[in-house]
Design a protein around this motif. Structure first.
Motif, PDB file in Angstrom:
ATOM      1  N   ARG A 167       5.650  -2.781  -2.129  1.00  0.00           N
ATOM      2  CA  ARG A 167       4.758  -1.772  -1.558  1.00  0.00           C
ATOM      3  C   ARG A 167       5.187  -0.360  -1.926  1.00  0.00           C
ATOM      4  N   GLU A 168       4.186   0.496  -2.044  1.00  0.00           N
ATOM      5  CA  GLU A 168       4.419   1.924  -2.175  1.00  0.00           C
ATOM      6  C   GLU A 168       3.258   2.643  -1.489  1.00  0.00           C
ATOM      7  N   GLN A 169       3.497   3.888  -1.106  1.00  0.00           N
ATOM      8  CA  GLN A 169       2.422   4.652  -0.475  1.00  0.00           C
ATOM      9  C   GLN A 169       1.558   5.270  -1.564  1.00  0.00           C
ATOM     10  N   VAL A 170       0.258   5.065  -1.464  1.00  0.00           N
ATOM     11  CA  VAL A 170      -0.680   5.636  -2.441  1.00  0.00           C
ATOM     12  C   VAL A 170      -1.800   6.369  -1.717  1.00  0.00           C
ATOM     13  N   GLU A 171      -2.341   7.374  -2.384  1.00  0.00           N
ATOM     14  CA  GLU A 171      -3.575   7.997  -1.910  1.00  0.00           C
ATOM     15  C   GLU A 171      -4.689   7.038  -2.312  1.00  0.00           C
ATOM     16  N   TYR A 172      -5.242   6.342  -1.335  1.00  0.00           N
ATOM     17  CA  TYR A 172      -6.067   5.173  -1.617  1.00  0.00           C
ATOM     18  C   TYR A 172      -7.317   5.503  -2.423  1.00  0.00           C
ATOM     19  N   ASN A 173      -8.096   6.486  -1.992  1.00  0.00           N
ATOM     20  CA  ASN A 173      -9.338   6.814  -2.707  1.00  0.00           C
ATOM     21  C   ASN A 173      -9.061   7.254  -4.142  1.00  0.00           C
ATOM     22  N   LYS A 174      -8.004   8.039  -4.320  1.00  0.00           N
ATOM     23  CA  LYS A 174      -7.642   8.498  -5.664  1.00  0.00           C
ATOM     24  C   LYS A 174      -7.253   7.309  -6.541  1.00  0.00           C
ATOM     25  N   TRP A 175      -6.456   6.385  -5.970  1.00  0.00           N
ATOM     26  CA  TRP A 175      -6.058   5.195  -6.733  1.00  0.00           C
ATOM     27  C   TRP A 175      -7.288   4.365  -7.136  1.00  0.00           C
ATOM     28  N   ILE A 176      -8.204   4.135  -6.187  1.00  0.00           N
ATOM     29  CA  ILE A 176      -9.406   3.340  -6.487  1.00  0.00           C
ATOM     30  C   ILE A 176     -10.191   3.983  -7.633  1.00  0.00           C
ATOM     31  N   ALA A 177     -10.408   5.299  -7.569  1.00  0.00           N
ATOM     32  CA  ALA A 177     -11.205   5.985  -8.592  1.00  0.00           C
ATOM     33  C   ALA A 177     -10.548   5.878  -9.959  1.00  0.00           C
ATOM     34  N   GLU A 178      -9.238   6.116 -10.026  1.00  0.00           N
ATOM     35  CA  GLU A 178      -8.546   6.072 -11.316  1.00  0.00           C
ATOM     36  C   GLU A 178      -8.521   4.656 -11.885  1.00  0.00           C
ATOM     37  N   ALA A 179      -8.204   3.669 -11.040  1.00  0.00           N
ATOM     38  CA  ALA A 179      -8.138   2.279 -11.512  1.00  0.00           C
ATOM     39  C   ALA A 179      -9.518   1.781 -11.929  1.00  0.00           C
ATOM     40  N   ALA A 180     -10.549   2.116 -11.155  1.00  0.00           N
ATOM     41  CA  ALA A 180     -11.910   1.682 -11.482  1.00  0.00           C
ATOM     42  C   ALA A 180     -12.394   2.326 -12.776  1.00  0.00           C
ATOM     43  N   ASP A 181     -12.087   3.606 -12.975  1.00  0.00           N
ATOM     44  CA  ASP A 181     -12.464   4.285 -14.228  1.00  0.00           C
ATOM     45  C   ASP A 181     -11.855   3.573 -15.432  1.00  0.00           C
TER      46      ASP A 181
ATOM     47  N   ASN B 229     -11.895   9.866   5.659  1.00  0.00           N
ATOM     48  CA  ASN B 229     -10.863   9.467   6.623  1.00  0.00           C
ATOM     49  C   ASN B 229      -9.858   8.490   6.027  1.00  0.00           C
ATOM     50  N   VAL B 230     -10.187   7.935   4.874  1.00  0.00           N
ATOM     51  CA  VAL B 230      -9.245   7.048   4.178  1.00  0.00           C
ATOM     52  C   VAL B 230      -8.265   7.929   3.414  1.00  0.00           C
ATOM     53  N   THR B 231      -6.998   7.829   3.788  1.00  0.00           N
ATOM     54  CA  THR B 231      -5.985   8.660   3.127  1.00  0.00           C
ATOM     55  C   THR B 231      -4.959   7.755   2.445  1.00  0.00           C
ATOM     56  N   ALA B 232      -3.789   7.622   3.056  1.00  0.00           N
ATOM     57  CA  ALA B 232      -2.718   6.851   2.420  1.00  0.00           C
ATOM     58  C   ALA B 232      -2.723   5.400   2.890  1.00  0.00           C
ATOM     59  N   ALA B 233      -2.226   4.529   2.009  1.00  0.00           N
ATOM     60  CA  ALA B 233      -2.039   3.127   2.366  1.00  0.00           C
ATOM     61  C   ALA B 233      -0.753   2.643   1.713  1.00  0.00           C
ATOM     62  N   HIS B 234      -0.119   1.665   2.356  1.00  0.00           N
ATOM     63  CA  HIS B 234       1.097   1.057   1.807  1.00  0.00           C
ATOM     64  C   HIS B 234       0.704  -0.268   1.163  1.00  0.00           C
ATOM     65  N   ILE B 235       0.626  -0.267  -0.151  1.00  0.00           N
ATOM     66  CA  ILE B 235       0.145  -1.450  -0.869  1.00  0.00           C
ATOM     67  C   ILE B 235       1.045  -1.742  -2.066  1.00  0.00           C
TER      68      ILE B 235
END
Length: 198
Positions: free
Chosen positions: A43-57, A77-83
């Motif tokens: 696990r690591e802390q990620v900015e979830y929306n930013k990660w989704i956008a970059e990975a999806a692109d 309201n979705v910010t950080a997640a430990h994934i």
């Protein structure tokens, strides 16, 4: 010049198919590790929306999804997640490639995030394809090697592997037909790793 374009297109297609075969092999090998208890979350802390956008692109560009509109509809309201980012990349890849595969030029795929009342981040990917056929058993769609009679492509491994990875995070996954056309696959993961064994 036309021959060069054809050759480039053929090489691109071969490259994408080779990458899919490698991904499939990696999934099978990791499933073996999971069954033997040898695969754990990193696990690591990620900015979830930013990660989704970059990975999806990256996935959309790699899949050459010309003519398919990708819309990002993110909950602020979705910010950080430990994934485990690598494992969540695989979930996103499997679901998004599935949506691209069932879409045509001019269709729209919507990637949506929201923070649920239970403290999960829900990610959903909606397409405008044919939706789930009448012969699709929603209860079995995430079972290993399940394929409906109408499904002509795929190994039946990607969705079951995605389910395992989401559940490793303490989450859940599902699918439903849209009201008008297409289907929506979704998965929930907790924002925190508390009380979840890796």
């Amino acid at each position: 010049m036309h021959d060069q374009d054809d050759n480039f297109s053929t090489l691109n297609r071969i490259h994408r198919q080779s990458r899919r075969m490698k991904n499939l092999l990696d999934m099978v090998l990791d499933l073996r590790k999971l069954e033997a208890g040898g695969s754990r979350l990193k696990r690591e802390q990620v900015e979830y929306n930013k990660w989704i956008a970059e990975a999806a692109d990256d996935i959309v560009n790699e899949e050459k999804a010309e003519g398919i509109n990708i819309i990002y509809d993110f909950d602020a309201n979705v910010t950080a997640a430990h994934i485990d980012k690598q494992k969540c990349d695989i979930v996103l890849m499997n679901i998004l490639i599935n949506a691209i595969k069932h879409s045509s030029s001019g269709d729209t795929i919507t990637i949506h995030t929201e923070l649920t009342e239970e403290g999960f981040i829900r990610t959903s990917i909606s397409d405008e394809g044919p939706g789930l056929g009448a012969d699709v058993d929603v209860e079995k769609i995430f079972n290993q090697f399940y394929q409906s009679n109408s499904e002509k492509y795929g190994s039946g491994i990607g969705l079951s592997y995605s389910k395992i990875l989401v559940e490793m995070h303490g989450g859940r996954i599902g699918v439903e037909n849209n009201a008008e056309r297409g289907a929506t696959f979704w998965w929930d993961i907790p924002t925190q790793a508390d009380n979840i064994s890796d």
